[in-house]
Design a protein around this motif. Sequence first.
Motif: not given
Length: 336
Positions: A154, A178, A198-201, A205, A209, A222, A228, A231
Motif C-alpha cells: 500500500s 495499492i 488497485v485504486d483504493y479511492k 477495492v 484486489l 502495509d 485498507l 480489506v
Amino acid sequence: MSTDSNRKVVLASRPRGVPAPGDFRVETEALAPLADGQVRVDVSHLSIDAFIRTALETSGYHGSIPLGGTVVALGVGRVRESRAATLAAGDWVSGPLLAQSVATLPAAMLSRIDVQRAPATAYLGVLGLTTGLTAYVGVRRVGRVQAGETFVVSAAAGAVGSVAGQIAKQDGARVVGIAGGEAKSRFLTQQLGFDAAVDYKRDDVADQLRAAAPGGVDVYFDNVGGPLLDVVLDQIKLRARIVICGAISQYSGDMSRGVRGPALYLRLAERQSRMEGFAVTHFPEALAEGEAALAGWMREGRIRLPEHVVHGLESFGAALATLFTGGHTGKLLLAV
Ligand SMILES: NC(=O)c1ccc[n+]([C@@H]2O[C@H](COP(=O)([O-])OP(=O)(O)OC[C@H]3O[C@@H](n4cnc5c(N)ncnc54)[C@H](OP(=O)(O)O)[C@@H]3O)[C@@H](O)[C@H]2O)c1
C-alpha cells in the motif's frame, strides 16, 4: 541570505489532523561558534517523512517536538566548516540535519556520502534510511517474499512503497500496488513494472484486489493501516505475512488516544498467518548490505524512484501535508 545566520522551521502550533502551513514558522538566528568535534553544514535537501508528523504530537515513538522547537528532519548537505577530524569542508553528508538552512552538530551524528556514486538526493531516496533501506529490510528481513508469491503493497506510488514493490518484483513475486487514483495506477504498472494496481479511492477495492490477486495474498507490505488493512486481511492465503511498516492513515489524529486497529485480525488465526511490525533501525546489521544492493540496482536501472521536490523552508508545512493528501509520486523532498 547572510552566511552567518540560520533559518529554521519551528513548530508554531500542534496540528489537528493534516498539518497546515500555519502550524509552522520560519525564524532566523545567528550562528553560534563551532565547538570541538562539531561541523557546520549547508543543508541542501530534506526528506519529508511520515515520522515528522508523529513527532508533532505531545508524545510518540519518535519523540515530541516542543512548541517553538526546530522541526526534525533527515537531510543531506555540504560541510562548510569543520572542527572534527573525520569530516572536512566540502564533504557531502547525510543525517539528522533538522528543518533548517545551516546545521551545526557533532560530526559523529553524520555519515559522509559519495556524490560521485549517486546524486546527493538519492541518499534520502533509494539509498535513504527511511526509504530504500526501510523497503529493503521490510521485504527481505520481515516479509521474506519468495519467487512466485503474490506481494501486495500500500501507498505503493510513494517512496517506501515504490521501492518495496520493485524489490519484491526482482525477488520473483507477482506485485500488486495499492494507490489513490488512475494516474498512480498507471505509474505503477507502466513505469515501475508492477503486475497490477488497485485504486483504493474507488468503492470496489475488495473486488479490484480479488481480480489483481486471484489466488490471494502471500505478503502484504502495509504502509497505510486503517480500513485498507482489513480489506487485505480478508484475502490472505494460508501462511501469509503482513508486514507493518507504517499506518499513514492513522497519523493525523491524536495518536496518544490510540489508532484504529484491524477488525479482521482473526484471519491470521484462520489462515495460520502472522503480522510483524518493524522499524528500520531494528536492523543495523542489514543496512550496509541493503545499501550495496540498492546502489547496484539503481546503477543497473532496475530500481527507479522519481523525486517530487518542493522548494523553500516556507513551504515545509505544505510539503508535509502532501504526504497525507497524496499529491506526490515517488520520493517527496524539500530543496532548502
Ligand atoms: N517502519 C519504518 O522503519 C519506517 C520508515 C520509514 C517510513 N515508514 C512508513 O512508511 C510509510 C510510507 O512513508 P513514505 O515516507 O514512503 O511516504 P509516501 O508513501 O511517499 O507518502 C505517503 C503516501 O500515503 C498515501 N496515503 C496517505 N494517506 C492515506 C490514506 N488515508 N489511505 C491510503 N493511502 C494514504 C498517499 O498516497 P495516495 O495518493 O496513494 O493516497 C501518500 O503518497 C509510512 O507509513 C511511514 O510511516 C516506516
